[in-house]
Design a protein around this motif. Structure first.
Motif, PDB file in Angstrom:
ATOM      1  N   THR B  10       5.556 -10.855  -9.438  1.00 55.64           N
ATOM      2  CA  THR B  10       6.069 -11.300  -8.143  1.00 55.64           C
ATOM      3  C   THR B  10       6.340 -12.808  -8.167  1.00 55.64           C
ATOM      4  OG1 THR B  10       4.774  -9.578  -7.057  1.00 55.64           O
ATOM      5  CG2 THR B  10       5.579 -11.349  -5.659  1.00 55.64           C
ATOM      6  N   MET B  11       5.374 -13.542  -8.715  1.00 64.33           N
ATOM      7  CA  MET B  11       5.525 -15.003  -8.825  1.00 64.33           C
ATOM      8  C   MET B  11       6.760 -15.355  -9.657  1.00 64.33           C
ATOM      9  SD  MET B  11       3.955 -17.965  -8.275  1.00 64.33           S
ATOM     10  CE  MET B  11       2.155 -17.981  -8.295  1.00 64.33           C
ATOM     11  N   ALA B  12       6.921 -14.677 -10.797  1.00 57.93           N
ATOM     12  CA  ALA B  12       8.057 -14.991 -11.679  1.00 57.93           C
ATOM     13  C   ALA B  12       9.380 -14.675 -10.986  1.00 57.93           C
ATOM     14  CB  ALA B  12       7.937 -14.204 -12.987  1.00 57.93           C
ATOM     15  N   PHE B  13       9.447 -13.540 -10.310  1.00 61.50           N
ATOM     16  CA  PHE B  13      10.679 -13.169  -9.598  1.00 61.50           C
ATOM     17  C   PHE B  13      10.977 -14.190  -8.495  1.00 61.50           C
ATOM     18  CE2 PHE B  13      11.974  -8.520 -10.394  1.00 61.50           C
ATOM     19  CZ  PHE B  13      11.519  -8.539 -11.702  1.00 61.50           C
ATOM     20  N   ALA B  35      14.020 -16.577  -2.630  1.00 66.76           N
ATOM     21  CA  ALA B  35      12.826 -16.327  -3.438  1.00 66.76           C
ATOM     22  C   ALA B  35      12.145 -15.036  -2.968  1.00 66.76           C
ATOM     23  CB  ALA B  35      11.855 -17.510  -3.325  1.00 66.76           C
ATOM     24  N   PHE B  36      12.018 -14.911  -1.658  1.00 66.29           N
ATOM     25  CA  PHE B  36      11.365 -13.752  -1.063  1.00 66.29           C
ATOM     26  C   PHE B  36      12.109 -12.461  -1.411  1.00 66.29           C
ATOM     27  CE2 PHE B  36       9.570 -11.022   2.125  1.00 66.29           C
ATOM     28  CZ  PHE B  36       8.327 -11.567   2.364  1.00 66.29           C
ATOM     29  N   VAL B  37      13.417 -12.476  -1.191  1.00 65.30           N
ATOM     30  CA  VAL B  37      14.231 -11.286  -1.406  1.00 65.30           C
ATOM     31  C   VAL B  37      14.242 -10.896  -2.886  1.00 65.30           C
ATOM     32  CG1 VAL B  37      16.638 -10.534  -1.434  1.00 65.30           C
ATOM     33  CG2 VAL B  37      15.671 -11.522   0.634  1.00 65.30           C
ATOM     34  N   THR B  38      14.306 -11.888  -3.762  1.00 67.18           N
ATOM     35  CA  THR B  38      14.293 -11.602  -5.200  1.00 67.18           C
ATOM     36  C   THR B  38      12.979 -10.927  -5.592  1.00 67.18           C
ATOM     37  OG1 THR B  38      15.608 -13.602  -5.524  1.00 67.18           O
ATOM     38  CG2 THR B  38      14.652 -12.599  -7.490  1.00 67.18           C
ATOM     39  N   ALA B  39      11.882 -11.405  -5.011  1.00 67.21           N
ATOM     40  CA  ALA B  39      10.565 -10.895  -5.392  1.00 67.21           C
ATOM     41  C   ALA B  39      10.279  -9.512  -4.807  1.00 67.21           C
ATOM     42  CB  ALA B  39       9.477 -11.885  -4.957  1.00 67.21           C
ATOM     43  N   VAL B  40      10.550  -9.314  -3.531  1.00 62.95           N
ATOM     44  CA  VAL B  40      10.149  -8.049  -2.910  1.00 62.95           C
ATOM     45  C   VAL B  40      11.321  -7.202  -2.397  1.00 62.95           C
ATOM     46  CG1 VAL B  40       7.845  -8.871  -2.266  1.00 62.95           C
ATOM     47  CG2 VAL B  40       9.734  -9.077  -0.627  1.00 62.95           C
ATOM     48  N   GLY B  41      12.555  -7.667  -2.622  1.00 61.18           N
ATOM     49  CA  GLY B  41      13.713  -6.937  -2.102  1.00 61.18           C
ATOM     50  C   GLY B  41      13.835  -5.525  -2.659  1.00 61.18           C
ATOM     51  N   GLY B  42      13.576  -5.378  -3.961  1.00 64.34           N
ATOM     52  CA  GLY B  42      13.689  -4.054  -4.581  1.00 64.34           C
ATOM     53  C   GLY B  42      12.671  -3.085  -3.996  1.00 64.34           C
ATOM     54  N   GLY B  43      11.420  -3.543  -3.874  1.00 63.84           N
ATOM     55  CA  GLY B  43      10.366  -2.705  -3.322  1.00 63.84           C
ATOM     56  C   GLY B  43      10.605  -2.393  -1.848  1.00 63.84           C
ATOM     57  N   THR B  44      11.196  -3.364  -1.134  1.00 65.33           N
ATOM     58  CA  THR B  44      11.488  -3.164   0.277  1.00 65.33           C
ATOM     59  C   THR B  44      12.547  -2.079   0.450  1.00 65.33           C
ATOM     60  OG1 THR B  44      10.968  -5.480   0.729  1.00 65.33           O
ATOM     61  CG2 THR B  44      12.295  -4.322   2.379  1.00 65.33           C
ATOM     62  N   LEU B 120      13.910   5.147  -8.363  1.00 64.56           N
ATOM     63  CA  LEU B 120      13.052   4.268  -7.555  1.00 64.56           C
ATOM     64  C   LEU B 120      12.409   3.172  -8.404  1.00 64.56           C
ATOM     65  CD1 LEU B 120      11.355   6.879  -5.207  1.00 64.56           C
ATOM     66  CD2 LEU B 120      13.014   5.127  -4.553  1.00 64.56           C
ATOM     67  N   GLY B 121      12.016   3.530  -9.631  1.00 66.69           N
ATOM     68  CA  GLY B 121      11.456   2.522 -10.540  1.00 66.69           C
ATOM     69  C   GLY B 121      12.483   1.442 -10.833  1.00 66.69           C
ATOM     70  N   THR B 122      13.697   1.871 -11.144  1.00 61.52           N
ATOM     71  CA  THR B 122      14.766   0.917 -11.467  1.00 61.52           C
ATOM     72  C   THR B 122      15.093   0.054 -10.256  1.00 61.52           C
ATOM     73  OG1 THR B 122      15.638   2.612 -12.941  1.00 61.52           O
ATOM     74  CG2 THR B 122      17.107   0.771 -12.431  1.00 61.52           C
ATOM     75  N   MET B 123      15.143   0.689  -9.092  1.00 59.51           N
ATOM     76  CA  MET B 123      15.424  -0.032  -7.848  1.00 59.51           C
ATOM     77  C   MET B 123      14.362  -1.110  -7.582  1.00 59.51           C
ATOM     78  SD  MET B 123      15.783   1.900  -4.219  1.00 59.51           S
ATOM     79  CE  MET B 123      16.958   3.131  -4.728  1.00 59.51           C
ATOM     80  N   THR B 124      13.084  -0.721  -7.739  1.00 63.30           N
ATOM     81  CA  THR B 124      11.996  -1.669  -7.495  1.00 63.30           C
ATOM     82  C   THR B 124      12.121  -2.887  -8.405  1.00 63.30           C
ATOM     83  OG1 THR B 124      10.587   0.217  -6.990  1.00 63.30           O
ATOM     84  CG2 THR B 124       9.487  -1.882  -7.323  1.00 63.30           C
ATOM     85  N   ALA B 125      12.463  -2.648  -9.661  1.00 66.92           N
ATOM     86  CA  ALA B 125      12.501  -3.744 -10.626  1.00 66.92           C
ATOM     87  C   ALA B 125      13.792  -4.555 -10.537  1.00 66.92           C
ATOM     88  CB  ALA B 125      12.321  -3.191 -12.044  1.00 66.92           C
ATOM     89  N   CYS B 126      14.892  -3.932 -10.171  1.00 65.42           N
ATOM     90  CA  CYS B 126      16.199  -4.593 -10.329  1.00 65.42           C
ATOM     91  C   CYS B 126      16.903  -4.971  -9.039  1.00 65.42           C
ATOM     92  CB  CYS B 126      17.149  -3.696 -11.111  1.00 65.42           C
ATOM     93  SG  CYS B 126      16.543  -3.315 -12.743  1.00 65.42           S
ATOM     94  N   PHE B 127      16.602  -4.337  -7.911  1.00 61.01           N
ATOM     95  CA  PHE B 127      17.453  -4.554  -6.752  1.00 61.01           C
ATOM     96  C   PHE B 127      17.097  -5.790  -5.936  1.00 61.01           C
ATOM     97  CE2 PHE B 127      20.825  -1.382  -6.144  1.00 61.01           C
ATOM     98  CZ  PHE B 127      20.750  -0.847  -7.419  1.00 61.01           C
ATOM     99  N   GLY B 128      15.936  -6.389  -6.221  1.00 57.39           N
ATOM    100  CA  GLY B 128      15.689  -7.721  -5.679  1.00 57.39           C
ATOM    101  C   GLY B 128      16.758  -8.686  -6.181  1.00 57.39           C
ATOM    102  N   GLY B 129      17.076  -8.573  -7.462  1.00 58.09           N
ATOM    103  CA  GLY B 129      18.114  -9.419  -8.052  1.00 58.09           C
ATOM    104  C   GLY B 129      19.495  -9.115  -7.493  1.00 58.09           C
ATOM    105  N   VAL B 130      19.742  -7.831  -7.211  1.00 60.50           N
ATOM    106  CA  VAL B 130      21.029  -7.449  -6.619  1.00 60.50           C
ATOM    107  C   VAL B 130      21.164  -8.084  -5.226  1.00 60.50           C
ATOM    108  CG1 VAL B 130      22.382  -5.519  -5.701  1.00 60.50           C
ATOM    109  CG2 VAL B 130      21.237  -5.296  -7.920  1.00 60.50           C
ATOM    110  N   LEU B 131      20.112  -7.962  -4.413  1.00 57.73           N
ATOM    111  CA  LEU B 131      20.145  -8.550  -3.067  1.00 57.73           C
ATOM    112  C   LEU B 131      20.269 -10.073  -3.142  1.00 57.73           C
ATOM    113  CD1 LEU B 131      17.460  -6.307  -1.344  1.00 57.73           C
ATOM    114  CD2 LEU B 131      19.917  -6.255  -0.959  1.00 57.73           C
ATOM    115  N   ARG B 132      19.555 -10.692  -4.093  1.00 62.89           N
ATOM    116  CA  ARG B 132      19.678 -12.153  -4.294  1.00 62.89           C
ATOM    117  C   ARG B 132      21.134 -12.531  -4.556  1.00 62.89           C
ATOM    118  NH1 ARG B 132      17.722 -13.121  -9.856  1.00 62.89           N
ATOM    119  NH2 ARG B 132      19.796 -12.281 -10.217  1.00 62.89           N
TER     120      ARG B 132
END
Lengths: 202, 202, 202
Positions: B10-13, B35-44, B120-132
Motif C-alpha cells: 500500500t505504501m509503495a503504491f 496517492a490514495f486512488v493508486t493505493a486503494v482504487g483497485g480494492g475499492t 478480481l485479483g488482477t483488478m485489486t492489483a492493477c486498477f488503482g493504476g488505471v484510475l490514477r
C-alpha cells in the motif's frame, strides 16, 4: 430550510456543469449528463462506496427535476448568465456547505470513523466536479490550484470539533455551514490557493 | 507477515501515485487523492463490484494512515527518491503479489467462479493504476505495453492450479506470491512486454 | 430468443470496443479490457447504482465467454471486419434495443420510478461506450453528436406508453425493440443528430 439549501446547491452545481459542457461544445444530451453528474456525482459515489443503494437520486426524484430545471434555465438564459455570475457563485458556495454536511451526516449514520466521515463530506461536495472534468477529458480542477476541497476538509474538522461541545444539532449544522461558506468567500476574495508541486525544480 | 506485506505494498503504491501526481504538477490535495486512488482504487472497485460495502478502507483505517504517511514521505524525500528507485520497485512488486492474493481470496469468500476470482485479483492489483492514469488524463499505462496485468492473471491461474494439490493455505499463498514477484522481476529485467496492435499496418 | 439477442448485442459491443482499442494501438490486455468495458460497462454501472451485486457478469459467465470470443474474432479477422461493417452495425443496433430493455426491466423489478427506469435503460445501452471513451482518453462520442442515447430515452418512453395498454409482456418487449432498432436505422440513414452548443456564438 436545509432542504431548500440542498435544492439551491443542486441547481447551482447543475448549472455550472451545464455551462462547462456548453463551452466544450457538447450536444444537449452531453450537456444534460454533465449537469447531472456535476450535481449528484459526488453523492452518488458516496452512496456507492458506503453501500446505500439504490443511490439517493433514484429514490428521491426531486434531484432529477431540479437538474432538469437547471439544464433548461442554463440553455434558455445562457447569454445572460454572465451577469448572474455573482449569484451563481453564491449558490455554488451554499452547495459546497450543504453537500459537505450531508456527506458528514451520512457517514455518521453509517457508523463510520470521523476521518472517513470528513472524506465522505468532501467527496459529496467535490467529486461531482471531478467526474465532470474526467468526462470532459480534463485533469480535475480541484487537483490543481483550487482550495475547494481543502475547505470541505477544514469544515469537517470544525464540525467534529464543535460536536464535542454537545451543541444542538441545528446550531452545529448552521455553524459548520457558516464556517465553510465564509472560508470559501474569503478564499476567493483573497485568492488563496495551494501551490502546485514542481517536481523538477524543487 | 501477510499484513506487513499488505502495508508495504500500500505504501509503495501510494508513493508511486504521489510521484506521478507531482510530475503532473498537481497541488497537495491532488497529489494526496492520486496517492490514495493508486493505493486503494483497485480494492475499492473490487469491493463495489462484489457488493462488500462500506469499502475496505472505510472499515480498516490502517490504509488511510499508511497512505497519509506515504504521502508525507514522498513530499519530504522527493529529491532523494530517485536513489531509492530499486527499493520502491521491489515494494511495488510485493504489492502486486499481495494485492492479487487479496483479490483472489475475496472472490473465493464471496463464492465466485475462479475466472471471476482471477479478474478480481488482477483488478485489486492493477486498477488503482488505471484510475490514477484516468485522473491524470492519460490512457492507462497497463493498456499499452506493460505486462503488469498479465502477470496477475498468470499468478491467478497458478494459484488455482496449486489449490487443486490441497496444499496448506499458507504455502499456497507463499508460492503464488513468489511466482508473481519472480515473473515481475524477470519481466522487467528482460524487458518482456505485450506488442501493441497497429491496426492500420497489420 | 431474447437471450440470443442479448448475446449478439454483447458480442457486437465487445467487437466494436476491441476495434476502437486496436485503432488506439493498445496492447492485447488493453484491447480486452476495452472490449469488456464496452460490452458490460453500462450494465455494471447500472447494477452498482441500484445495488445488485455481485454485478451481473460475475454471476452469469456467459458474458465473459462471449466477450472473450468477440475479442479473439476481432483479432483474427481484423483485416476483414471492414467488409462486415454492415452486419456489425446491425448487431450493434440489436444490442442497443436489447440492452435498453434489460435496463428498463431491472429498474421495474427494483421498484423504481419510470423516469429512473428509463435512465437505467439508457445507461445499460450507452454507458459502456462512455466508459470506453474515458479509458481511451476521449470525450465520450455520445456527448457530442450521436443521438444514440436519445433513441434509448425515446424507446423507454414508448415502453411505458405501451405498458399502459396492458399488452402481453412479450409483445411489449418486441414492440419496444422494434421501435428502438427502427429509429436507430432511420437516424443513421438520414443522418439525424443533435446540434452541439456553441456557447460563444449563440
Amino acid at each position: 430550510m436545509f432542504d431548500l439549501l440542498d435544492i439551491i446547491g443542486t441547481m447551482a452545481f447543475a448549472m455550472s456543469g451545464a455551462l462547462t459542457a456548453m463551452h466544450k461544445k457538447l450536444d444537449p444530451f452531453g450537456v444534460f449528463i454533465i449537469a447531472f453528474v456535476t450535481a449528484v456525482g459526488g453523492g452518488t459515489l458516496r452512496d456507492v462506496l458506503i453501500g446505500r443503494t439504490p443511490v439517493v437520486w433514484m429514490q428521491d426524484l426531486k434531484y432529477v427535476y431540479v437538474i432538469i430545471l437547471g439544464f433548461f434555465l442554463t440553455i434558455l438564459f445562457r447569454k445572460r448568465l454572465d451577469k448572474l455570475r455573482t449569484s451563481l457563485f453564491l449558490f455554488d458556495t451554499i452547495g459546497l456547505g450543504v453537500f459537505t454536511l450531508i456527506g458528514l451526516e451520512k457517514g455518521i449514520v453509517t457508523g463510520l470513523h470521523p476521518v472517513i466521515c470528513i472524506a465522505l463530506g468532501t467527496m459529496t461536495a467535490c467529486f461531482g466536479g471531478v467526474l465532470r472534468d474526467i468526462l470532459c477529458n480534463e485533469i480535475p480542477t480541484i487537483f490543481r490550484r483550487e482550495i475547494y476541497a481543502t475547505i470541505c476538509i477544514f469544515g469537517g474538522i470544525v464540525f467534529f470539533g464543535l460536536k464535542k461541545l454537545n451543541l444542538d444539532n441545528d446550531i452545529l449544522y448552521l455553524l459548520t455551514s457558516v464556517v465553510i461558506i465564509s472560508v470559501r468567500l474569503l478564499a476567493v476574495k483573497f485568492k488563496w490557493y495551494l501551490p502546485a508541486f514542481d517536481h523538477k525544480n524543487n
